[in-house]
Design an enzyme around this catalytic site. Structure first.
Site, PDB file in Angstrom:
ATOM      1  N   CYS A 124       0.843  -1.194   0.000  1.00  0.00           N
ATOM      2  CA  CYS A 124       0.000   0.000   0.000  1.00  0.00           C
ATOM      3  C   CYS A 124       0.878   1.244   0.000  1.00  0.00           C
ATOM      4  O   CYS A 124       1.740   1.405   0.855  1.00  0.00           O
ATOM      5  CB  CYS A 124      -0.904  -0.014   1.232  1.00  0.00           C
ATOM      6  N   GLU A 171      -5.178  -8.099  -3.342  1.00  0.00           N
ATOM      7  CA  GLU A 171      -5.364  -8.250  -1.895  1.00  0.00           C
ATOM      8  C   GLU A 171      -4.531  -7.212  -1.170  1.00  0.00           C
ATOM      9  O   GLU A 171      -3.414  -6.904  -1.582  1.00  0.00           O
ATOM     10  CB  GLU A 171      -4.946  -9.661  -1.459  1.00  0.00           C
ATOM     11  N   ARG A 214      -8.296 -12.077  10.771  1.00  0.00           N
ATOM     12  CA  ARG A 214      -7.402 -11.434   9.803  1.00  0.00           C
ATOM     13  C   ARG A 214      -8.257 -10.784   8.731  1.00  0.00           C
ATOM     14  O   ARG A 214      -8.646 -11.428   7.741  1.00  0.00           O
ATOM     15  CB  ARG A 214      -6.440 -12.459   9.193  1.00  0.00           C
ATOM     16  N   ARG A 216      -8.892  -8.546   5.610  1.00  0.00           N
ATOM     17  CA  ARG A 216      -8.177  -8.041   4.446  1.00  0.00           C
ATOM     18  C   ARG A 216      -9.194  -7.620   3.392  1.00  0.00           C
ATOM     19  O   ARG A 216     -10.297  -8.163   3.312  1.00  0.00           O
ATOM     20  CB  ARG A 216      -7.250  -9.121   3.855  1.00  0.00           C
TER      21      ARG A 216
END
Length: 376
Positions: A124, A171, A214, A216
Site C-alpha cells: 500500500c 489483496e 485477519r 483483508r
C-alpha cells in the site's frame, strides 16, 4: 421426498470430534454431518468444473506463494511469478520448484506470458495527485499512467493494460480504504474502472477459514471487453468456527517459551498503556477460539499471539504453527530461519480463503463464457 437412511460406523475419535463441533456451534450432530456432506459434494463438483477450465494465472508480489496455492487448488496453472525478497524467493523455490522473477518495476510487461487471471497482494502506497489538475487545465490527457506512476500499483495497472487478463484478484490490508484519507483507494478503483473492468470489493475476515482474525480487502475485476455486463460474482462466506488448539504442535521446544525478562517486560508494558487508556498489550490466545492477526513483526517478541502453558511462562507460536494458522498444508517446506519464517507467514494470506475466492471467480468466468450449463 422420502428420506433415505444411511448407517455409518465411526471411529471414537471422529465421533468425539463431531460431538464437540456440534456443541461448539449449538447444533446437532446430524446437522454437522449433513452440512459436511453437502460441502464436500459441492467442492468436489466445483473442482471438476474448475479443473476442466484449465486456466492460467500470474502471481505478482508473490511472497511465499499463498495466493498461488489457492489458485492451484482451483485448477489453475501459474505461468509467471514475481517477488523481490531473496528469502521469500528461497521459500518459493523450495515449494514450487522455480525462483520468481525479481523487482516487478524492472520487468517489461510485454515479456510476461499471456494469462487468464492476474493475482497480486501489492504493498500500500500513497499517490501524488500533483500536476493532474494542471494537465486538465491544459487539456492534456493524463490517465492511470500519470495518476499511479511511481507506485507499485502502477505496475499492476500497466500489466492489466498490456495483457488484458480476463479476471484479476488484488489483496491488501483492510485500512487501504481509509489510507491517505481515502485518496489511495479512490485512485485504485477509478484506475481499474478506467481500464474497463467490472470491479467488486469486500473486506473479509479469515476467521471463517482458520482460527485467526485477519481482515483483508479483496478486489476482483472482470474484463468488460469480454463480460459485457457485470458477472454474477459473489465473494464466499463461511461461518465455520476454528480453534487455536487444533493447529498446535504436540511437542514444542522450550526456546519458544518467553524468558522471565521478556514476560515481565510485556506485562509491565501492557499495564502502563492500560493505565493511559491506550488498550495496547500482549494477547494470550483463547485455545478454543481465534487469535489476533499474525503480523510480520511476530519475530520480535510474539506478543500479539501468546500460547498459555501450565506452570510456565506463555510461549510464541512455532513457525509450523504459523503456517497452519495461515492455512498452509503440512507438506509446505519451511527452509529459512525462524525469524524469516515469522516475517513470511506474517506477511502472507489465509490460503483456504484465497482458494474459496478463486473458486467463485472461476465459476463466474465459466458461467458467463457459457463453458458450463450449470454450476453447483
Amino acid at each position: 421426498m422420502t428420506k433415505k437412511n444411511l448407517h455409518v460406523s465411526l471411529d471414537p475419535e471422529i465421533y468425539e470430534t463431531l460431538h464437540e463441533t456440534a456443541n461448539m456451534n449449538s447444533t446437532s450432530m446430524n446437522a454437522i454431518v449433513k452440512e459436511s456432506i453437502i460441502s464436500y459434494l459441492h467442492q468436489t463438483r466445483s473442482k471438476q468444473l474448475l479443473n476442466r477450465s484449465n486456466f492460467t494465472f500470474i502471481d505478482l508480489f508473490a511472497g511465499i506463494g499463498g495466493m498461488r496455492l489457492g489458485f492451484e487448488s482451483a485448477g489453475g496453472k501459474c505461468v509467471f511469478s514475481s517477488e523481490w525478497d531473496k528469502y521469500s524467493q528461497e521459500t518459493y523455490l523450495a515449494n514450487f520448484g522455480e525462483r520468481p522473477a525479481g523487482d516487478i518495476t524492472q520487468i517489461d510487461e510485454r515479456e510476461i506470458p499471456d494469462h487468464d487471471v492476474l493475482v497480486a497482494g501489492f504493498p500500500c502506497q500513497p499517490f501524488s495527485l500533483a500536476g493532474v489538475s494542471k494537465k486538465n487545465s491544459l487539456g492534456r490527457a493524463h490517465g492511470f499512467k500519470d495518476k499511479t506512476q511511481g507506485t507499485l500499483f502502477f505496475d499492476i495497472a500497466r500489466i492489466l493494460d498490456a495483457k488484458r487478463p480476463k479476471v484479476f484478484l488484488l489483496e491488501n490490508v483492510k485500512n487501504l480504504r481509509s489510507h491517505d484519507k481515502g485518496k489511495t483507494y479512490k485512485v485504485i478503483i477509478d484506475t481499474l474502472k478506467e481500464l474497463n473492468y467490472h470491479v467488486f470489493d469486500e473486506v473479509i475476515d479469515g476467521s471463517g477459514y482458520v482460527p485467526q482474525h485477519r481482515e483483508r480487502i479483496f478486489i476482483v475485476g472482470f474484463d468488460a471487453n469480454i463480460y459485457k455486463t457485470a458477472p454474477n460474482f459473489h465473494f464466499p462466506e463461511s461461518n465455520v468456527k476454528y480453534r487455536v488448539r487444533d493447529i498446535l504442535e504436540s511437542t514444542v521446544d522450550d526456546k519458544f517459551t518467553l524468558s522471565d525478562k521478556l514476560w515481565l517486560y510485556l506485562q509491565a508494558h501492557a499495564a502502563k498503556h492500560k493505565k493511559l487508556g491506550n488498550g495496547f498489550g500482549f494477547g494470550i490466545a483463547d485455545l478454543n477460539g481465534a487469535t489476533r492477526t499474525l503480523s510480520a513483526r511476530y519475530h520480535k517478541d510474539g506478543s500479539e499471539i501468546l500460547i498459555p502453558q501450565e506452570k510456565k511462562n506463555p510461549r510464541r507460536l512455532t513457525p509450523r504453527e504459523c503456517a497452519r494458522l495461515q492455512g498452509y498444508p503440512e507438506n509446505y517446506k519451511i527452509v529459512v530461519s525462524n525469524t524469516q519464517a515469522y516475517k513470511q507467514f506474517g506477511n502472507s494470506v489465509v490460503v483456504p480463503l484465497i482458494s474459496a475466492i478463486s473458486r467463485e471467480m472461476i465459476k463466474a468466468m465459466a458461467v458467463d463464457e457459457r463453458k458450463v450449463e450449470n454450476v453447483v
